[in-house]
Design an enzyme around this catalytic site. Structure first.
Site, mmCIF file in Angstrom:
data_model
loop_
_atom_site.group_PDB
_atom_site.id
_atom_site.type_symbol
_atom_site.label_atom_id
_atom_site.label_comp_id
_atom_site.label_asym_id
_atom_site.label_seq_id
_atom_site.Cartn_x
_atom_site.Cartn_y
_atom_site.Cartn_z
ATOM 1 N N GLY A 8 0.994 -1.313 0.038
ATOM 2 C CA GLY A 8 -0.097 0.055 -0.025
ATOM 3 C C GLY A 8 0.900 1.134 0.072
ATOM 4 N N GLY A 11 -0.576 4.617 -1.431
ATOM 5 C CA GLY A 11 -1.773 5.093 -0.819
ATOM 6 C C GLY A 11 -1.314 6.209 0.137
ATOM 7 N N GLN A 12 -2.476 6.824 0.720
ATOM 8 C CA GLN A 12 -2.013 8.182 1.690
ATOM 9 C C GLN A 12 -1.022 7.738 2.692
ATOM 10 N N ASP A 13 -1.225 6.616 3.457
ATOM 11 C CA ASP A 13 -0.685 6.530 4.668
ATOM 12 C C ASP A 13 0.900 5.732 4.322
ATOM 13 N N LEU A 85 -0.136 -2.110 4.796
ATOM 14 C CA LEU A 85 -1.250 -1.141 4.433
ATOM 15 C C LEU A 85 -1.853 -1.145 3.475
ATOM 16 N N THR A 130 -8.756 -1.139 11.937
ATOM 17 C CA THR A 130 -9.235 0.162 11.720
ATOM 18 C C THR A 130 -10.513 0.165 12.622
ATOM 19 N N GLU A 132 -13.287 0.740 12.214
ATOM 20 C CA GLU A 132 -14.503 0.243 11.524
ATOM 21 C C GLU A 132 -14.969 -0.850 12.193
ATOM 22 N N TYR A 153 -16.042 -4.309 4.500
ATOM 23 C CA TYR A 153 -14.729 -3.923 4.754
ATOM 24 C C TYR A 153 -14.326 -4.291 6.390
ATOM 25 N N LYS A 157 -11.501 -6.850 7.537
ATOM 26 C CA LYS A 157 -10.400 -6.210 8.543
ATOM 27 C C LYS A 157 -10.473 -6.913 9.904
ATOM 28 N N HIS A 183 -7.855 9.101 9.770
ATOM 29 C CA HIS A 183 -6.933 9.906 9.514
ATOM 30 C C HIS A 183 -6.722 10.356 8.221
ATOM 31 N N ARG A 188 -5.333 12.463 1.068
ATOM 32 C CA ARG A 188 -6.377 11.645 1.196
ATOM 33 C C ARG A 188 -7.028 11.164 -0.107
HETATM 34 P P1 NAP Z 1 -5.389 4.079 0.584
HETATM 35 O O1 NAP Z 1 -5.029 5.443 0.372
HETATM 36 O O2 NAP Z 1 -6.890 3.719 0.081
HETATM 37 O O3 NAP Z 1 -4.224 2.996 0.010
HETATM 38 C C1 NAP Z 1 -4.683 1.913 -0.072
HETATM 39 C C2 NAP Z 1 -3.295 1.145 -0.643
HETATM 40 O O4 NAP Z 1 -3.573 -0.124 -1.070
HETATM 41 C C3 NAP Z 1 -2.768 1.833 -2.106
HETATM 42 O O5 NAP Z 1 -1.504 1.902 -2.192
HETATM 43 C C4 NAP Z 1 -3.692 0.804 -2.867
HETATM 44 O O6 NAP Z 1 -2.731 0.741 -4.248
HETATM 45 C C5 NAP Z 1 -3.154 -0.377 -2.234
HETATM 46 N N1 NAP Z 1 -4.006 -1.640 -2.945
HETATM 47 C C6 NAP Z 1 -5.129 -1.743 -2.882
HETATM 48 N N2 NAP Z 1 -5.581 -2.910 -3.065
HETATM 49 C C7 NAP Z 1 -4.287 -3.728 -3.422
HETATM 50 C C8 NAP Z 1 -4.052 -4.920 -3.727
HETATM 51 N N3 NAP Z 1 -4.966 -6.109 -4.073
HETATM 52 N N4 NAP Z 1 -2.845 -5.405 -3.766
HETATM 53 C C9 NAP Z 1 -2.010 -4.548 -3.532
HETATM 54 N N5 NAP Z 1 -2.233 -3.218 -2.967
HETATM 55 C C10 NAP Z 1 -3.351 -2.677 -3.012
HETATM 56 O O7 NAP Z 1 -5.639 3.766 2.241
HETATM 57 P P2 NAP Z 1 -5.059 4.574 3.457
HETATM 58 O O8 NAP Z 1 -6.032 5.510 4.042
HETATM 59 O O9 NAP Z 1 -3.590 5.050 3.255
HETATM 60 O O10 NAP Z 1 -5.148 3.406 4.555
HETATM 61 C C11 NAP Z 1 -3.999 2.553 4.860
HETATM 62 C C12 NAP Z 1 -4.486 1.421 5.492
HETATM 63 O O11 NAP Z 1 -4.914 1.622 6.710
HETATM 64 C C13 NAP Z 1 -5.546 0.557 4.859
HETATM 65 O O12 NAP Z 1 -5.297 -0.877 4.822
HETATM 66 C C14 NAP Z 1 -6.710 1.094 5.302
HETATM 67 O O13 NAP Z 1 -8.025 0.153 5.329
HETATM 68 C C15 NAP Z 1 -6.371 1.397 6.682
HETATM 69 N N6 NAP Z 1 -7.010 2.348 7.634
HETATM 70 C C16 NAP Z 1 -6.936 3.548 7.180
HETATM 71 C C17 NAP Z 1 -7.593 4.430 8.027
HETATM 72 C C18 NAP Z 1 -7.887 5.918 7.565
HETATM 73 O O14 NAP Z 1 -8.666 6.598 8.059
HETATM 74 N N7 NAP Z 1 -7.153 6.368 6.516
HETATM 75 C C19 NAP Z 1 -8.027 4.204 9.328
HETATM 76 C C20 NAP Z 1 -7.863 2.913 9.728
HETATM 77 C C21 NAP Z 1 -7.301 1.896 8.858
HETATM 78 P P3 NAP Z 1 -3.382 1.579 -5.500
HETATM 79 O O15 NAP Z 1 -2.582 2.948 -5.387
HETATM 80 O O16 NAP Z 1 -2.729 0.765 -6.504
HETATM 81 O O17 NAP Z 1 -4.847 1.911 -5.397
HETATM 82 O O1 G4F Z 2 -14.890 9.353 4.928
HETATM 83 P P1 G4F Z 2 -15.591 7.913 4.962
HETATM 84 O O2 G4F Z 2 -15.739 7.262 3.822
HETATM 85 O O3 G4F Z 2 -14.614 7.108 5.985
HETATM 86 P P2 G4F Z 2 -15.435 5.878 6.791
HETATM 87 O O4 G4F Z 2 -16.450 5.294 5.999
HETATM 88 O O5 G4F Z 2 -15.228 6.413 8.031
HETATM 89 O O6 G4F Z 2 -14.084 4.961 6.699
HETATM 90 C C1 G4F Z 2 -12.642 5.467 6.663
HETATM 91 O O7 G4F Z 2 -12.209 5.585 7.828
HETATM 92 C C2 G4F Z 2 -12.190 4.043 8.516
HETATM 93 C C3 G4F Z 2 -11.590 4.141 10.001
HETATM 94 O O8 G4F Z 2 -12.690 4.030 10.947
HETATM 95 C C4 G4F Z 2 -10.809 3.383 7.631
HETATM 96 F F1 G4F Z 2 -10.707 2.146 8.261
HETATM 97 C C5 G4F Z 2 -11.551 3.192 6.259
HETATM 98 O O9 G4F Z 2 -10.510 2.684 5.471
HETATM 99 C C6 G4F Z 2 -11.727 4.684 5.792
HETATM 100 O O10 G4F Z 2 -10.369 5.506 5.707
HETATM 101 O O11 G4F Z 2 -17.006 8.258 5.387
HETATM 102 C C7 G4F Z 2 -17.125 9.241 6.765
HETATM 103 C C8 G4F Z 2 -18.558 9.272 7.153
HETATM 104 C C9 G4F Z 2 -19.427 8.213 7.061
HETATM 105 O O12 G4F Z 2 -20.483 7.917 8.301
HETATM 106 C C10 G4F Z 2 -20.208 8.349 5.634
HETATM 107 O O13 G4F Z 2 -21.532 7.440 5.595
HETATM 108 O O14 G4F Z 2 -19.178 10.309 6.177
HETATM 109 C C11 G4F Z 2 -20.318 9.637 5.611
HETATM 110 N N1 G4F Z 2 -20.713 10.352 4.540
HETATM 111 C C12 G4F Z 2 -21.555 11.297 4.122
HETATM 112 N N2 G4F Z 2 -21.536 11.567 2.851
HETATM 113 C C13 G4F Z 2 -20.102 10.158 3.414
HETATM 114 C C14 G4F Z 2 -20.569 10.801 2.329
HETATM 115 N N3 G4F Z 2 -18.796 9.232 3.125
HETATM 116 C C15 G4F Z 2 -18.471 9.326 1.764
HETATM 117 N N4 G4F Z 2 -17.140 8.787 1.223
HETATM 118 N N5 G4F Z 2 -18.945 10.143 0.609
HETATM 119 C C16 G4F Z 2 -20.049 10.826 0.933
HETATM 120 O O15 G4F Z 2 -20.525 11.571 0.138
#
Ligand code: NAP
Ligand code: G4F
Length: 328
Positions: A8, A11-13, A85, A130, A132, A153, A157, A183, A188
């Site tokens: 990953g 991705g963002q992280d 990630l 997560t 979630e 999802y 996880k 985060h 993002r």
């Molecule tokens: P992200 O921006 O969506 O990045 C996801 C990464 O995973 C990208 O590099 C993507 O590659 C890669 N990927 C997706 N499917 C894959 C596959 N089948 N094989 C190999 N690589 C694959 O996510 P993020 O926000 O950085 O989050 C990083 C991790 O933390 C994720 O596992 C997410 O579920 C978890 N997480 C995120 C949050 C949050 O709030 N951001 C919170 C809790 C947990 P491409 O660039 O090619 O799409």
């Molecule tokens: O930004 P969201 O899509 O994030 P969500 O569902 O909280 O998930 C993110 O955080 C998780 C950690 O708790 C990660 F594990 C996961 O990978 C991801 O990074 O939605 C946040 C909230 C939700 O309640 C959603 O229903 O915003 C609400 N929302 C309202 N309108 C929307 C929208 N979400 C999205 N994506 N798009 C909308 O138009």
């Protein structure tokens, strides 16, 4: 020199973590998916900004759904630390692609753990878990809170979380599950709600977008700054004992309040622009996520420094700057 392997990395992280580990002198290996066009926008600046450090950055093709690629890469790289990630990380999309999400996010984790085990390495393993996973369980949530996922999802996880714990207990591996609350950052993905909002604010202010269509704006999230959270991931793998940690700010904000913060930063009233469409709602919603990061505060000395209001402002400013640079 320590060797890290990041899945990953595009991705963002992954991009913030790669920068952090390179700055600490690591040799960094990243897993990238093959796609028809390049999707390395978040890591490209590493080569431009620090070409010397970039010599320690190595990318490898592979996929979390392709176990053979993971086995071969682990055997070849022999990493000291693995940060898993990679994921299909969008909750709404997981309802549309549940099987793929289970394979990439759930089974993908056990494919990677098995690759490490088969190579008989002393590798430390970080799993991107997560908030979630807490789903329907009311806040505040910490490491002892009951899990109740509300999406494919979240369920995928949760499987990955439990196999991470199980490989620690069964095989004495140094595996850590970092349970991170939301985060965000200027990096993002554009379809997550914070970035969707801050990008719309920039465009509405510039006159290139008229309104912003959202789903449920009553849900509460605990939004922190991604750059600080990757430091927490690294600290988890430097801790003496493998154990699980929550990272969060400890403050909850509704989507509605985030709109208010972002629009008011440029002097606009969000109520003049935000409309509703149920298309953006989920079959089952997670109403409230608000983390208690006391364990990470105490054992890792980790604390979120950027609150949600400051985060909203910095993301709006970055989207305005991005719009300016793409215009010129
Ligand atoms: P992200 O921006 O969506 O990045 C996801 C990464 O995973 C990208 O590099 C993507 O590659 C890669 N990927 C997706 N499917 C894959 C596959 N089948 N094989 C190999 N690589 C694959 O996510 P993020 O926000 O950085 O989050 C990083 C991790 O933390 C994720 O596992 C997410 O579920 C978890 N997480 C995120 C949050 C949050 O709030 N951001 C919170 C809790 C947990 P491409 O660039 O090619 O799409
Ligand atoms: O930004 P969201 O899509 O994030 P969500 O569902 O909280 O998930 C993110 O955080 C998780 C950690 O708790 C990660 F594990 C996961 O990978 C991801 O990074 O939605 C946040 C909230 C939700 O309640 C959603 O229903 O915003 C609400 N929302 C309202 N309108 C929307 C929208 N979400 C999205 N994506 N798009 C909308 O138009």
């Amino acid at each position: 020199m320590k060797r890290a392997f990041i899945t990953g990395i595009t991705g963002q992280d992954g991009s913030y973590l790669a920068e952090l580990l390179l700055s600490k002198g690591y040799d960094v290996h990243g897993l990238v998916r093959r796609s028809s066009s390049f999707n390395r926008g978040r890591i490209d600046p590493i080569w431009q900004n620090d070409p010397v450090a970039a010599e320690r950055l190595h990318l490898h093709y592979g996929d979390m759904t392709d176990g053979v690629s993971l086995v071969n890469l682990i055997r070849e790289i022999r990493p000291d630390e693995v940060y898993n990630l990679a994921a299909q990380s969008h909750v709404k999309v997981s309802f549309e692609m549940p099987e793929y999400t289970a394979s990439a996010d759930g089974i993908g984790t056990i494919r990677l753990l098995e690759a490490i085990r088969a190579a008989k390495l002393e590798t430390k393993f970080y799993q991107a878990s997560t908030s979630e996973m807490f789903g329907a369980t009311p806040p505040p949530q910490n490491e002892d809170t009951k899990f109740y996922p509300r999406s494919p999802y979240g369920a995928a996880k949760l499987y990955a979380h439990w196999v991470t714990v199980n490989y620690r207990e069964a095989y004495d591996m140094f595996t850590v599950s970092g349970i991170l609350f939301n985060h965000e950052s200027p990096r993002r993905g554009e379809t997550f709600v914070t970035r969707k909002i801050t990008r719309a604010v920039a465009r509405i202010q510039a006159g290139t977008q008229k309104d912003l269509v959202l789903g449920n704006i009553d849900s509460i999230r605990d939004w922190g700054y991604a750059k600080e959270y990757v430091e927490g991931m690294w600290r988890m793998l430097q801790h003496d004992e493998p154990t699980d940690f929550v990272l969060a700010t400890g403050t909850g904000t509704t989507v509605r309040e985030f709109c208010e913060l972002a629009f008011s930063h440029v002097g606009l009233d969000w109520r003049d622009y935000v409309t509703h469409d149920e298309r953006y709602e989920r079959p089952t919603e997670v109403d409230a996520l608000l983390g208690d990061p006391s364990k990470a505060n105490d054992l890792l000395g980790w604390k979120a420094a950027t609150g949600t209001a400051e985060l909203a402002r910095l993301m709006v400013d970055a989207d305005i700057a991005l719009l300016g640079s793409s215009d010129s």
